[in-house]
Design an enzyme around this catalytic site. Sequence first.
Site, PDB file in Angstrom:
ATOM      1  N   ARG A  79       0.815  -1.222   0.000  1.00  0.00           N
ATOM      2  CA  ARG A  79       0.000   0.000   0.000  1.00  0.00           C
ATOM      3  C   ARG A  79       0.849   1.273   0.000  1.00  0.00           C
ATOM      4  O   ARG A  79       0.410   2.308  -0.508  1.00  0.00           O
ATOM      5  CB  ARG A  79      -0.952  -0.006   1.198  1.00  0.00           C
ATOM      6  CG  ARG A  79      -2.164  -0.874   0.944  1.00  0.00           C
ATOM      7  CD  ARG A  79      -3.107  -0.847   2.115  1.00  0.00           C
ATOM      8  NE  ARG A  79      -4.418  -1.362   1.750  1.00  0.00           N
ATOM      9  CZ  ARG A  79      -5.405  -1.559   2.618  1.00  0.00           C
ATOM     10  NH1 ARG A  79      -5.226  -1.271   3.891  1.00  0.00           N
ATOM     11  NH2 ARG A  79      -6.570  -2.025   2.213  1.00  0.00           N
ATOM     12  N   LYS A  85     -18.025 -16.412   2.866  1.00  0.00           N
ATOM     13  CA  LYS A  85     -19.446 -16.120   3.083  1.00  0.00           C
ATOM     14  C   LYS A  85     -20.196 -15.655   1.844  1.00  0.00           C
ATOM     15  O   LYS A  85     -19.763 -14.746   1.146  1.00  0.00           O
ATOM     16  CB  LYS A  85     -19.580 -15.037   4.155  1.00  0.00           C
ATOM     17  CG  LYS A  85     -19.153 -15.515   5.527  1.00  0.00           C
ATOM     18  CD  LYS A  85     -19.360 -14.402   6.509  1.00  0.00           C
ATOM     19  CE  LYS A  85     -18.971 -14.838   7.908  1.00  0.00           C
ATOM     20  NZ  LYS A  85     -18.833 -13.655   8.770  1.00  0.00           N
ATOM     21  N   GLY A 106      -7.789  -7.900  -0.708  1.00  0.00           N
ATOM     22  CA  GLY A 106      -7.947  -8.781   0.445  1.00  0.00           C
ATOM     23  C   GLY A 106      -7.207 -10.100   0.309  1.00  0.00           C
ATOM     24  O   GLY A 106      -6.037 -10.141  -0.072  1.00  0.00           O
ATOM     25  N   GLY A 112     -12.488  -4.094   1.535  1.00  0.00           N
ATOM     26  CA  GLY A 112     -13.903  -3.699   1.582  1.00  0.00           C
ATOM     27  C   GLY A 112     -14.251  -2.692   0.500  1.00  0.00           C
ATOM     28  O   GLY A 112     -15.323  -2.760  -0.111  1.00  0.00           O
TER      29      GLY A 112
END
Length: 417
Positions: free
Chosen positions: A40, A206, A374, A397
């Site tokens: 990053r 999920k 992620g 996210g």
Amino acid sequence: MAKLTVNDLDLRGKRVLVRVDYNVPMEEKDGQMVINDVTRIKETLGTLDLLIGKGARIILAAHLGRPDGKREPTMSLRPVAAKLADMIHRPVAFVDDCVGEKAEKTAGALKPGDVLLLENTRYHAAEEANDPSFAAELAKLADVYVNDAFGAAHRAHASTEGVARIVAQRGGQCAAGLLMERELKFLGDELEKPARPFVVILGGAKVSDKITVIDRLLERADTILIGGAMTYTFRLALGLKVGKSLVEPDRVGVAKDALEKAKARKVPFMLPVDNLVGTPVNTGRLNKKGKPIIEIQNPRVNDGVNIPDSEEGMDIGPKTIQSHTAAIAGARTILWNGPMGVFEDPRFSEGTFAVARAVAAATRNGAKSIIGGGDSVKALNLTGLTDQVTFVSTGGGASLEFLEGKVLPGVAALSDK
Ligand code: 3PG
Ligand code: MG
């Protein structure tokens, strides 16, 4: 993109407040906080070079972790300032607060090309509350605002959103940085009109995390490949046996809807046809959080879509690897988000790594590949193939919310061209 970018600005001698996402993974070693992954930071260097070249006085603001408004010493950005200085081969000043007299004085004394990093914005509860008076304090530091923090652009916080509105209100410019611009191009424009076939690979634990993305991508993709534990919720929706696999029984309805939508739109929705499974065994020991430690024993291939009662699905199996990688090989545009299995465990990493290799191979053959943040990025890094894909998002996210079609507050707040 209809937003102003750093390329459009004349910045000589101007104080430029640059929001970056330096929320990097850190670890304590011998009482010191050490940065585990500099991606990053590295990805903002293009913007910083440009700003230095334009003679801007650069004030960097960022958050680290979730200190909840307290000065949590392990979440200080001081080690990031040192690392950044190493990486740009110039001094990086550091002030131990992001607002107030000291920050203002140091920012005011910067010369063209000088760089200052401010302490963690989340040391103030007013940051996440997007408190206008705190945003005004930040705005005082600068003439121009640049947002290069794509990874935090889904947060409407003072340093990502409030400050931009204040700078704009007083007639100042608010622009996207080069990283922000690239993220929006690849996750946005490139996927609006993808070269076909457009193959989407979605994994992760999920269904609830991915269902909105699935729903949206069903309108654009030619094929959707599924992996990860969300497989088992889809299998429940099909009336299959999932054994002890991770499932979300309350999401069976939305899983069914997605399967029906795929059928109606004639989009092949490829669920795994086999799996690696293991037997979860309670060791009787507790982890640091006081939860029982479960060990997965006897890893093996479960050839078929029903999983025995005592077994847990851990990865996609060899037949699925074959069909998924064949679909990837034929793609001209690839979007990948989420691992195929528990890749942190070497016994269950092959599905994810095979997908990573297939994506890199397809890219060599001319496909455009976009990896959405992620865990899939972590897995890609482990395979050493990160440089062999077209684009890797720095957002977790944020990239998901953007792919869902949500307006990111940090982007919306920037000035139009
Ligand atoms: C991230 O790592 O996802 C971003 O830096 C945002 O952090 P957050 O999830 O704590 O808001
Ligand atoms: Mg996060």
